[in-house]
Design a protein around this motif. Structure first.
Motif, PDB file in Angstrom:
ATOM      1  N   SER A  97       0.835  -1.205   0.000  1.00 47.29           N
ATOM      2  CA  SER A  97       0.000   0.000   0.000  1.00 47.29           C
ATOM      3  C   SER A  97       0.867   1.251   0.000  1.00 47.29           C
ATOM      4  CB  SER A  97      -0.918   0.007   1.237  1.00 47.29           C
ATOM      5  OG  SER A  97      -1.551   1.256   1.376  1.00 47.29           O
ATOM      6  N   HIS A 117      -1.221   4.689   2.739  1.00 46.58           N
ATOM      7  CA  HIS A 117      -1.485   4.720   4.176  1.00 46.58           C
ATOM      8  C   HIS A 117      -1.380   6.122   4.769  1.00 46.58           C
ATOM      9  CE1 HIS A 117      -2.345   0.588   4.702  1.00 46.58           C
ATOM     10  NE2 HIS A 117      -2.152   0.609   6.002  1.00 46.58           N
ATOM     11  N   SER A 118      -0.725   7.031   4.048  1.00 45.75           N
ATOM     12  CA  SER A 118      -0.719   8.412   4.519  1.00 45.75           C
ATOM     13  C   SER A 118      -2.132   8.982   4.496  1.00 45.75           C
ATOM     14  CB  SER A 118       0.195   9.274   3.637  1.00 45.75           C
ATOM     15  OG  SER A 118      -0.241   9.246   2.288  1.00 45.75           O
ATOM     16  N   THR A 173      -3.582   2.341  -4.614  1.00 41.14           N
ATOM     17  CA  THR A 173      -3.501   2.932  -3.277  1.00 41.14           C
ATOM     18  C   THR A 173      -2.773   4.275  -3.317  1.00 41.14           C
ATOM     19  OG1 THR A 173      -1.505   1.604  -2.832  1.00 41.14           O
ATOM     20  CG2 THR A 173      -3.625   0.725  -2.059  1.00 41.14           C
ATOM     21  N   GLY A 187      -4.149   7.927  -1.937  1.00 41.57           N
ATOM     22  CA  GLY A 187      -3.376   8.842  -1.098  1.00 41.57           C
ATOM     23  C   GLY A 187      -3.326  10.242  -1.685  1.00 41.57           C
ATOM     24  N   THR A 240      -3.815   2.764  11.662  1.00 36.51           N
ATOM     25  CA  THR A 240      -3.181   3.928  11.035  1.00 36.51           C
ATOM     26  C   THR A 240      -4.000   5.191  11.303  1.00 36.51           C
ATOM     27  OG1 THR A 240      -2.246   2.542   9.278  1.00 36.51           O
ATOM     28  CG2 THR A 240      -2.342   4.912   8.863  1.00 36.51           C
ATOM     29  N   SER A 263       3.755   7.757   3.298  1.00 41.50           N
ATOM     30  CA  SER A 263       3.415   6.362   2.974  1.00 41.50           C
ATOM     31  C   SER A 263       4.683   5.573   2.657  1.00 41.50           C
ATOM     32  CB  SER A 263       2.463   6.304   1.776  1.00 41.50           C
ATOM     33  OG  SER A 263       1.188   6.785   2.117  1.00 41.50           O
TER      34      SER A 263
END
Length: 322
Positions: A60, A63-64, A119, A123, A221, A245
């Motif tokens: 991924s 994730h940020s 992903t 983001g 997260t 991320s």
């Protein structure tokens, strides 16, 4: 076998708790204690990624976005609606999970580079929304005056109190991840990474398994993002660029994606190194790259993999002595 696994888990948890408990006695500078709070926040995120990337093989780059959702939702609700931070953190965590469901249905049926790109797009989208809806988020000017967590009941100094709260949650997430990775469920996740067809033949719903892991990873997260926002009390879009991320992924790789301890080791390593390299502004990027290259070159399984190599190394040393 079950007893050995429980004993190993208990030993790992006790070691972690002991290290957390003694650290404040050796850290005398408030600045270092503050960095340790950030280490704990990063560790929560990376532990979730250990399951997602290290065990199910889902890379991924977004994730940020979950980190930002947890941070901004909690900040806006606590500041504008004057809701208690404990409640807003829960809401931010739940919304991160809900977004992960949408992303999961859109991305978990694809693999490899396509999943990473999907992903990544998520983001970038969240970052753009934060910038565009500046009346709500503050845009580039940032969001200010965010209330801190109500930790006055703790008999510690402010930084030590935050350290205690954050690392308590690190222990909780670590216990869960450590238990899962050493259970049959962990074996199924490893199987998904190696051969999804073989796992599905065993009667395991691969999509549902990956979705559960993504839900957990997004939840922790978003939770970490909410903790972050109530610690720094000011957030801006630059904090949630795609660079973060990538940093999370690097922490997984450097620490060791196949080890529960890898999440914590990677967070410690890659949170402290940039801080110490700030004094070498002209060559900091080169030094950072060199350190990363050496770690990946000599410890391809991550720093945590040293523990598995020690017995063989000790055996070789003893053999040469004889």
């Amino acid at each position: 076998m079950r007893k050995l696994s429980l004993k190993s888990n208990l030993t790992s948890v006790l070691i972690l708790c002991a290290l957390i408990a003694i650290a404040p006695f050796f850290i005398t500078k408030g600045y270092i204690m503050s960095i340790m709070v950030f280490v704990g926040i990063h560790a929560i995120v990376v532990l979730g990624l250990v399951l997602l990337q290290g065990y199910t093989g889902q890379i991924s780059l977004g994730h940020s976005a979950f980190f930002a959702i947890g941070a901004y939702v909690s900040a806006i609700l606590a500041t504008s609606l004057h809701l208690p931070p404990v409640l807003t953190i829960i809401v931010g965590t739940v919304l991160s999970m809900l977004f992960s469901i949408v992303i999961g249905f859109a991305t978990l049926r694809i693999k490899g580079d396509y999943l990473a790109l999907a992903t990544l797009a998520f983001g970038l989208l969240v970052y753009r929304l934060i910038v565009e809806f500046s009346e709500l988020t503050g845009g580039y000017g940032g969001y200010r005056d965010i209330p801190k967590l109500p930790i006055g009941f703790l008999p510690f100094k402010k930084d030590v109190a935050y350290y205690s709260v954050v690392w308590l949650f690190v222990v909780i997430v670590f216990v869960f991840v450590n238990h899962i990775t050493k259970s049959p469920y962990g074996l199924f996740m490893r199987g998904v990474q190696k051969d999804e067809v073989a796992v599905s033949v065993l009667g395991i719903n691969v999509f549902k398994l990956k979705m559960k892991v993504l839900l957990f990873s997004a939840a922790v997260t978003g939770f970490a993002g909410a903790l972050y926002t109530h610690y720094v009390t000011f957030i801006s879009p630059e904090v949630f660029l795609i660079d973060r991320s990538i940093l999370f992924l690097m922490m997984v790789i450097v620490g060791g994606s196949q080890y529960s301890w890898g999440g914590i080791i990677g967070a410690v390593f890659l949170t402290f190194i940039p801080e110490y390299l700030k004094t070498y502004q002209d060559i900091s990027i080169g030094m950072y790259g060199l350190v990363m290259m050496l770690v990946i070159l000599y410890f391809p399984g991550g720093i945590a993999s040293i523990s598995t190599k020690l017995p063989g190394l000790i055996g070789k040393i003893r053999g040469t002595r004889k």
